[in-house]
Enzyme design. Structure first.
Site, PDB file in Angstrom:
ATOM      1  N   SER A 144       0.848  -1.199   0.000  1.00  0.00           N
ATOM      2  CA  SER A 144       0.000   0.000   0.000  1.00  0.00           C
ATOM      3  C   SER A 144       0.876   1.239   0.000  1.00  0.00           C
ATOM      4  O   SER A 144       1.970   1.243   0.590  1.00  0.00           O
ATOM      5  CB  SER A 144      -0.902   0.015   1.240  1.00  0.00           C
ATOM      6  OG  SER A 144      -1.570   1.256   1.368  1.00  0.00           O
ATOM      7  N   TYR A 157      -2.100   0.607  10.556  1.00  0.00           N
ATOM      8  CA  TYR A 157      -2.193  -0.066   9.258  1.00  0.00           C
ATOM      9  C   TYR A 157      -0.965   0.243   8.407  1.00  0.00           C
ATOM     10  O   TYR A 157      -0.354  -0.659   7.820  1.00  0.00           O
ATOM     11  CB  TYR A 157      -3.456   0.385   8.540  1.00  0.00           C
ATOM     12  CG  TYR A 157      -3.554  -0.051   7.098  1.00  0.00           C
ATOM     13  CD1 TYR A 157      -3.949  -1.343   6.771  1.00  0.00           C
ATOM     14  CD2 TYR A 157      -3.251   0.829   6.054  1.00  0.00           C
ATOM     15  CE1 TYR A 157      -4.036  -1.756   5.446  1.00  0.00           C
ATOM     16  CE2 TYR A 157      -3.340   0.437   4.727  1.00  0.00           C
ATOM     17  CZ  TYR A 157      -3.735  -0.858   4.428  1.00  0.00           C
ATOM     18  OH  TYR A 157      -3.810  -1.259   3.124  1.00  0.00           O
TER      19      TYR A 157
END
Length: 251
Positions: A144, A157
């Site tokens: 990501s 995250y």
């Protein structure tokens, strides 16, 4: 084996209900992919995903798999490779978590880290060893853009993806020259069920766009793929912003 255009004939998806993974599988099945394994926790959603790929003509099977049970990964995944070569493994599982809740509940934060990092490390190593033994194949890992620099809004995250990203880069270096291709995919904000209800970030993308980028990356044997591509420049700039300034940015 892959065909002359780099399209895998067989695909193993870790995270078989992932919207990005299924969009990728549909694109590949429309080309040359004929065998698909969807690995995930048994559920109606996993069965429905398999049925959808079968309707497109792929021989699709489901495999019980839990990222939080690394002790079972070697047996579960290793068994699949004994049934025949697998041309591509797509590691697509992960959870976003809830930053505010996870800060107040450390065990929830640990679950994010264990799923996104520890589980991925275990599964990647098992699959990498098998791909190396067969002498060919691609390992594609969904990272990501959030892993490029931890932000206040999602540092739990983001840090888990940062760890996964660094691990995958090292694994790619370790496998260089073995015939195994390792590719990291770094999407930005993806419009999906996982992000439903969240404020949309700039340069948001879709599962279909990520799937297209993955297919292109396979054909080019890319090592890193950004989606959209302009994120590469943006994140490079943000990475070098002084920390006091970065804290004040609306990111």
């Amino acid at each position: 084996m892959k065909d002359a255009f780099g399209t895998p004939q067989s695909l193993l998806v870790l995270g078989g209900t992932s919207e990005i993974a299924l969009a990728t599988a549909r694109r590949l099945v429309a080309r040359r992919t004929r065998t698909v394994w969807l690995a995930g926790r048994p559920s109606p959603a996993l069965d429905e995903a398999a049925a959808g790929l079968r309707a497109l003509g792929a021989d699709t099977r489901t495999v019980p798999f839990d990222a939080l049970d690394p002790g079972a990964h070697a047996e579960t995944l290793g068994k699949l490779f004994t049934e025949g070569d697998i041309d591509m493994v797509l590691l697509a599982f992960g959870i976003l978590g809830d930053q505010a809740r996870d800060e107040d509940d450390p065990m929830s934060a640990v679950r994010v880290a264990q799923t996104n990092y520890t589980g991925a490390v275990s599964a990647s190593l098992v699959c990498a060893r098998a791909l190396q033994s067969q002498g060919h194949g691609s390992l594609v890992v969904l990272s990501s853009a959030a892993g490029e620099r931890a932000r206040r809004a999602d540092f739990i995250y983001g840090s888990s993806k940062a760890g996964l990203d660094a691990f995958t880069q090292g694994l790619g270096d370790a496998l260089h020259g073995t015939g195994v291709h390792v590719m990291i995919v770094r999407p930005g904000f993806v419009r999906s069920k996982m992000t439903a209800g969240l404020a949309e970030a700039p340069m948001a993308t879709t599962p279909g766009a990520v799937a297209q980028a993955i297919e292109t990356g396979l054909r080019r044997r890319s090592e890193t793929v950004w989606v959209p591509g302009t994120l590469r420049v943006v994140m490079s700039a943000l990475r070098h912003v002084p920390r006091p300034v970065f804290r004040r940015l609306p990111v």
